[in-house]
Design an enzyme around this catalytic site. Structure first.
Site, PDB file in Angstrom:
ATOM      1  N   ARG A   1       5.576   1.296   3.045  1.00 30.84           N
ATOM      2  CA  ARG A   1       5.987   1.509   3.828  1.00 30.84           C
ATOM      3  C   ARG A   1       6.502   3.004   4.773  1.00 30.84           C
ATOM      4  O   ARG A   1       4.973   3.844   4.141  1.00 30.84           O
ATOM      5  CB  ARG A   1       7.136   2.598   2.267  1.00 30.84           C
ATOM      6  CG  ARG A   1       6.475   2.749   1.479  1.00 30.84           C
ATOM      7  CD  ARG A   1       7.859   2.999   0.336  1.00 30.84           C
ATOM      8  NE  ARG A   1       7.518   4.197  -0.544  1.00 30.84           N
ATOM      9  CZ  ARG A   1       8.144   4.636  -1.397  1.00 30.84           C
ATOM     10  NH1 ARG A   1       9.806   4.393  -1.601  1.00 30.84           N
ATOM     11  NH2 ARG A   1       8.106   5.246  -2.762  1.00 30.84           N
TER      12      ARG A   1
ATOM     13  N   GLY B   1      -8.175  -3.362   3.816  1.00 29.32           N
ATOM     14  CA  GLY B   1      -9.805  -2.120   4.008  1.00 29.32           C
ATOM     15  C   GLY B   1      -8.684  -1.251   4.702  1.00 29.32           C
ATOM     16  O   GLY B   1      -8.959  -0.864   5.680  1.00 29.32           O
ATOM     17  N   GLY B   2      -7.784  -0.964   4.236  1.00 27.97           N
ATOM     18  CA  GLY B   2      -6.811   0.574   4.502  1.00 27.97           C
ATOM     19  C   GLY B   2      -7.129   1.432   3.773  1.00 27.97           C
ATOM     20  O   GLY B   2      -8.232   1.895   3.481  1.00 27.97           O
ATOM     21  N   GLN B   3      -5.846   1.862   3.915  1.00 31.40           N
ATOM     22  CA  GLN B   3      -6.261   3.994   3.452  1.00 31.40           C
ATOM     23  C   GLN B   3      -6.544   3.490   1.705  1.00 31.40           C
ATOM     24  O   GLN B   3      -7.365   3.609   1.443  1.00 31.40           O
ATOM     25  CB  GLN B   3      -4.571   4.345   3.366  1.00 31.40           C
ATOM     26  CG  GLN B   3      -4.255   4.807   4.812  1.00 31.40           C
ATOM     27  CD  GLN B   3      -4.878   6.389   5.207  1.00 31.40           C
ATOM     28  OE1 GLN B   3      -5.965   6.157   5.386  1.00 31.40           O
ATOM     29  NE2 GLN B   3      -4.280   6.946   5.443  1.00 31.40           N
ATOM     30  N   ILE B   4      -6.150   2.683   1.873  1.00 32.07           N
ATOM     31  CA  ILE B   4      -6.613   2.349  -0.297  1.00 32.07           C
ATOM     32  C   ILE B   4      -7.483   1.191  -0.242  1.00 32.07           C
ATOM     33  O   ILE B   4      -8.720   1.994  -1.165  1.00 32.07           O
ATOM     34  CB  ILE B   4      -5.541   1.414  -1.037  1.00 32.07           C
ATOM     35  CG1 ILE B   4      -3.848   2.219  -1.163  1.00 32.07           C
ATOM     36  CG2 ILE B   4      -5.432   2.020  -2.360  1.00 32.07           C
ATOM     37  CD1 ILE B   4      -3.057   1.452  -1.892  1.00 32.07           C
ATOM     38  N   GLY B   5      -7.975   0.779   0.254  1.00 33.06           N
ATOM     39  CA  GLY B   5      -8.567  -0.475   0.325  1.00 33.06           C
ATOM     40  C   GLY B   5     -10.226   0.849   0.256  1.00 33.06           C
ATOM     41  O   GLY B   5     -11.505   0.962  -0.135  1.00 33.06           O
TER      42      GLY B   5
ATOM     43  N   ARG C   1       1.392  10.192 -13.024  1.00 38.18           N
ATOM     44  CA  ARG C   1       2.279  11.250 -11.719  1.00 38.18           C
ATOM     45  C   ARG C   1       3.310  11.784 -12.987  1.00 38.18           C
ATOM     46  O   ARG C   1       3.470  13.237 -13.334  1.00 38.18           O
ATOM     47  CB  ARG C   1       3.424  10.237 -10.971  1.00 38.18           C
ATOM     48  CG  ARG C   1       2.056  10.303  -9.829  1.00 38.18           C
ATOM     49  CD  ARG C   1       2.906   8.943  -9.315  1.00 38.18           C
ATOM     50  NE  ARG C   1       2.906   8.981  -7.690  1.00 38.18           N
ATOM     51  CZ  ARG C   1       3.037   8.358  -7.120  1.00 38.18           C
ATOM     52  NH1 ARG C   1       3.744   7.306  -7.521  1.00 38.18           N
ATOM     53  NH2 ARG C   1       2.361   7.957  -4.916  1.00 38.18           N
TER      54      ARG C   1
ATOM     55  N   ILE D   1      -1.845  -4.671  -5.936  1.00 39.91           N
ATOM     56  CA  ILE D   1      -1.181  -2.910  -5.375  1.00 39.91           C
ATOM     57  C   ILE D   1      -0.868  -3.203  -3.999  1.00 39.91           C
ATOM     58  O   ILE D   1       0.488  -2.488  -4.139  1.00 39.91           O
ATOM     59  CB  ILE D   1      -2.797  -2.411  -5.395  1.00 39.91           C
ATOM     60  CG1 ILE D   1      -3.620  -2.130  -6.518  1.00 39.91           C
ATOM     61  CG2 ILE D   1      -1.849  -0.254  -4.777  1.00 39.91           C
ATOM     62  CD1 ILE D   1      -4.718  -0.764  -5.751  1.00 39.91           C
TER      63      ILE D   1
ATOM     64  N   HIS E   1       8.210  -1.929 -10.605  1.00 38.23           N
ATOM     65  CA  HIS E   1       7.344  -0.417 -10.012  1.00 38.23           C
ATOM     66  C   HIS E   1       8.520  -0.031  -8.318  1.00 38.23           C
ATOM     67  O   HIS E   1       8.159  -0.788  -7.539  1.00 38.23           O
ATOM     68  CB  HIS E   1       5.892  -0.529  -9.407  1.00 38.23           C
ATOM     69  CG  HIS E   1       6.157   0.243  -8.489  1.00 38.23           C
ATOM     70  ND1 HIS E   1       5.216   2.086  -8.701  1.00 38.23           N
ATOM     71  CD2 HIS E   1       4.935   0.143  -7.283  1.00 38.23           C
ATOM     72  CE1 HIS E   1       4.588   2.019  -8.355  1.00 38.23           C
ATOM     73  NE2 HIS E   1       4.235   1.482  -6.753  1.00 38.23           N
TER      74      HIS E   1
HETATM   75  P1  A3D Z   1      -2.780   0.337   5.382  1.00 41.09           P
HETATM   76  O1  A3D Z   1      -3.821   1.227   5.378  1.00 41.09           O
HETATM   77  O2  A3D Z   1      -2.360  -0.166   5.764  1.00 41.09           O
HETATM   78  O3  A3D Z   1      -3.529  -0.783   4.658  1.00 41.09           O
HETATM   79  C1  A3D Z   1      -3.250  -2.027   4.681  1.00 41.09           C
HETATM   80  C2  A3D Z   1      -4.443  -2.454   5.317  1.00 41.09           C
HETATM   81  O4  A3D Z   1      -3.971  -4.626   4.596  1.00 41.09           O
HETATM   82  C3  A3D Z   1      -4.979  -2.996   6.468  1.00 41.09           C
HETATM   83  O5  A3D Z   1      -6.305  -2.978   7.163  1.00 41.09           O
HETATM   84  C4  A3D Z   1      -5.146  -4.298   7.464  1.00 41.09           C
HETATM   85  O6  A3D Z   1      -5.319  -4.625   8.702  1.00 41.09           O
HETATM   86  C5  A3D Z   1      -4.719  -5.190   5.921  1.00 41.09           C
HETATM   87  N1  A3D Z   1      -3.839  -6.568   5.868  1.00 41.09           N
HETATM   88  C6  A3D Z   1      -2.585  -6.726   6.691  1.00 41.09           C
HETATM   89  N2  A3D Z   1      -2.468  -8.879   6.595  1.00 41.09           N
HETATM   90  C7  A3D Z   1      -3.666  -8.890   6.188  1.00 41.09           C
HETATM   91  C8  A3D Z   1      -4.184  -9.774   5.973  1.00 41.09           C
HETATM   92  N3  A3D Z   1      -3.237 -10.509   6.326  1.00 41.09           N
HETATM   93  N4  A3D Z   1      -5.339 -10.093   4.937  1.00 41.09           N
HETATM   94  C9  A3D Z   1      -6.214  -9.390   4.573  1.00 41.09           C
HETATM   95  N5  A3D Z   1      -5.552  -7.956   5.010  1.00 41.09           N
HETATM   96  C10 A3D Z   1      -4.329  -7.875   6.052  1.00 41.09           C
HETATM   97  O7  A3D Z   1      -1.955   0.579   3.914  1.00 41.09           O
HETATM   98  P2  A3D Z   1      -2.586   1.087   2.287  1.00 41.09           P
HETATM   99  O8  A3D Z   1      -4.105   0.975   1.803  1.00 41.09           O
HETATM  100  O9  A3D Z   1      -2.066   2.736   2.311  1.00 41.09           O
HETATM  101  O10 A3D Z   1      -1.582   0.159   1.670  1.00 41.09           O
HETATM  102  C11 A3D Z   1      -1.585  -1.283   0.996  1.00 41.09           C
HETATM  103  C12 A3D Z   1      -0.468  -1.557   0.431  1.00 41.09           C
HETATM  104  O11 A3D Z   1      -0.346  -0.756  -0.758  1.00 41.09           O
HETATM  105  C13 A3D Z   1       0.693  -1.432   0.746  1.00 41.09           C
HETATM  106  O12 A3D Z   1       1.598  -2.692   0.477  1.00 41.09           O
HETATM  107  C14 A3D Z   1       1.321  -0.190   0.450  1.00 41.09           C
HETATM  108  O13 A3D Z   1       2.937   0.010   0.180  1.00 41.09           O
HETATM  109  C15 A3D Z   1       1.062  -0.404  -1.781  1.00 41.09           C
HETATM  110  N6  A3D Z   1       1.131   0.729  -2.134  1.00 41.09           N
HETATM  111  C16 A3D Z   1       0.576   0.318  -3.485  1.00 41.09           C
HETATM  112  C17 A3D Z   1       0.668   1.708  -4.745  1.00 41.09           C
HETATM  113  C18 A3D Z   1       1.287   1.075  -5.822  1.00 41.09           C
HETATM  114  O14 A3D Z   1       1.372   2.632  -7.076  1.00 41.09           O
HETATM  115  C19 A3D Z   1       1.698   0.048  -6.623  1.00 41.09           C
HETATM  116  C20 A3D Z   1       0.875   3.099  -3.894  1.00 41.09           C
HETATM  117  C21 A3D Z   1       1.061   2.778  -3.114  1.00 41.09           C
HETATM  118  C22 A3D Z   1       0.709   1.892  -1.783  1.00 41.09           C
END
Ligand code: A3D
Length: 320
Positions: free
Chosen positions: A83, A11-15, A152, A119, A176
């Site tokens: 990252r 439920g972070g940024q993307i969620g 992109r 993702i 990717h």
């Molecule tokens: P972020 O905002 O940190 O959200 C990740 C969430 O995962 C946080 O809220 C954490 O609490 C939660 N989390 C951690 N451990 C667990 C667990 N065991 N069970 C359930 N939830 C958990 O990150 P984000 O939303 O910015 O990015 C999420 C992922 O997407 C990262 O791995 C990024 O690298 C990836 N990502 C992929 C793309 C693609 O196009 C493939 C693009 C951008 C980011």
């Protein structure tokens, strides 16, 4: 008829953006799961409280319990670390593999009939792991990366030519990571070859330079955003890209989208997940649209697959 159910793990940024997009498009009822207490509940309440303004009728629930994802039609996974500036996606393997194991076990137990779109990075390795742990048929476990990488590339082409991005078609294949393969030969604007337009604009030599710069920018585009943000990685664009995939499945659209899919001999690859054009519909990955790569493209694609294999080979030492 019952509404579809979409569960978002992470439920972070993307969620958060995923949840809002699901609601705005009325794709179905949405469950947002995270291990952080109260945060997913807070985000869902926040979105739900604007339903009248945005005019949507879906139920939104934030949770810390996997039991709430029961009966999901689609599960989209973003759990894991993003990252930081200077890191590659591959640097996330150790920590995110452990998270993906937990998540996959939760999905297997509570949403055994669902389609899963991953993702979390490093994408190809995380999809591989999820399919292995859930044991779901490969057409139900896929990764989002190619839709974003291709968009992109399309954006850079549109900006260069001064045309609407809606008329640009270009695809990025492979893993990717930094070795991803933007396919130049078939990049077009409503069927008109992009390279020909660049040559008319700049002449042969400069056109090649301009295209090479766009290809390189595409490959490094995630890092460009990471550097600018200073904290975290792209989140609007991966969310929208995954929603396009989820919508294709839920509405049986048969869209052809670059998808991280398990290859069984296609493009010369056996038993590895990488990005290729797939037909997405009610059956999940309903087909892989294989086409002939030329020698240079095949070499670049093979190089990208080799990078994915390198990561997969590391998994047993992380999750013995
Ligand atoms: P972020 O905002 O940190 O959200 C990740 C969430 O995962 C946080 O809220 C954490 O609490 C939660 N989390 C951690 N451990 C667990 C667990 N065991 N069970 C359930 N939830 C958990 O990150 P984000 O939303 O910015 O990015 C999420 C992922 O997407 C990262 O791995 C990024 O690298 C990836 N990502 C992929 C793309 C693609 O196009 C493939 C693009 C951008 C980011």
């Amino acid at each position: 008829m019952a509404r579809a159910k979409i569960s978002l793990i992470g439920g972070g940024q993307i969620g958060g953006v995923l949840a809002q997009l699901c609601a705005l498009r009325e794709l179905g009822d949405v469950v947002l799961f995270d291990i952080v207490e109260n945060m997913p509940q807070g985000k869902m309440l926040d979105i739900a409280e604007v339903a009248r303004v945005d005019q949507f009728d879906v139920n939104l629930k934030g949770t810390n319990s996997y039991a709430d994802i029961a009966g999901s039609d689609i599960v989209i996974v973003t759990a894991g670390l993003p990252r930081k500036p200077g890191m590659s996606r591959d640097d996330l393997l150790g920590v995110n593999a452990k998270i993906m194991k937990q998540v996959s076990e939760g999905i297997k137990q509570y949403a055994p009939e669902s389609f899963v779109i991953i993702i979390s990075n490093p994408l190809d390795a995380m999809v591989t792991l999820c399919q292995k742990i859930t044991g779901f048929p490969p057409e139900r476990v896929m990764g989002q990366a190619g839709v974003l990488d291709s968009n992109r590339f399309c954006s850079f082409i549109a900006w260069e030519l001064g045309v609407s991005v809606r008329d640009v078609n270009a695809m990025v294949l492979g893993g990717h990571g930094d070795t991803m393969v933007p396919i130049v030969r078939y990049a077009n604007v409503n069927g008109i070859p992009v390279m020909e337009q660049l040559v008319r604009k700049y002449g042969e030599a400069k056109a090649k330079e301009v295209m090479t710069a766009m290809v390189e920018r595409t490959k490094m585009a995630g890092g460009e955003v990471v550097k600018l943000l200073g904290n975290g990685s792209a989140f609007y664009s991966p969310a929208s890209s995954a929603i396009a995939m989820a919508e294709a499945i839920l509405r049986d659209q048969k869209r052809v989208l670059p998808t991280c899919a398990l290859l069984k001999g296609e493009f010369g690859v056996d038993n590895y997940y990488v990005g290729v054009p797939c037909i997405l519909g009610a059956g999940g990955i309903e087909g892989i649209m294989e086409f002939e790569l030329d020698a240079e493209e095949q070499a670049l694609f093979d190089n990208s697959v080799a990078a994915v294999k390198g990561l997969i080979d590391e998994l047993p030492s992380i999750l013995p």
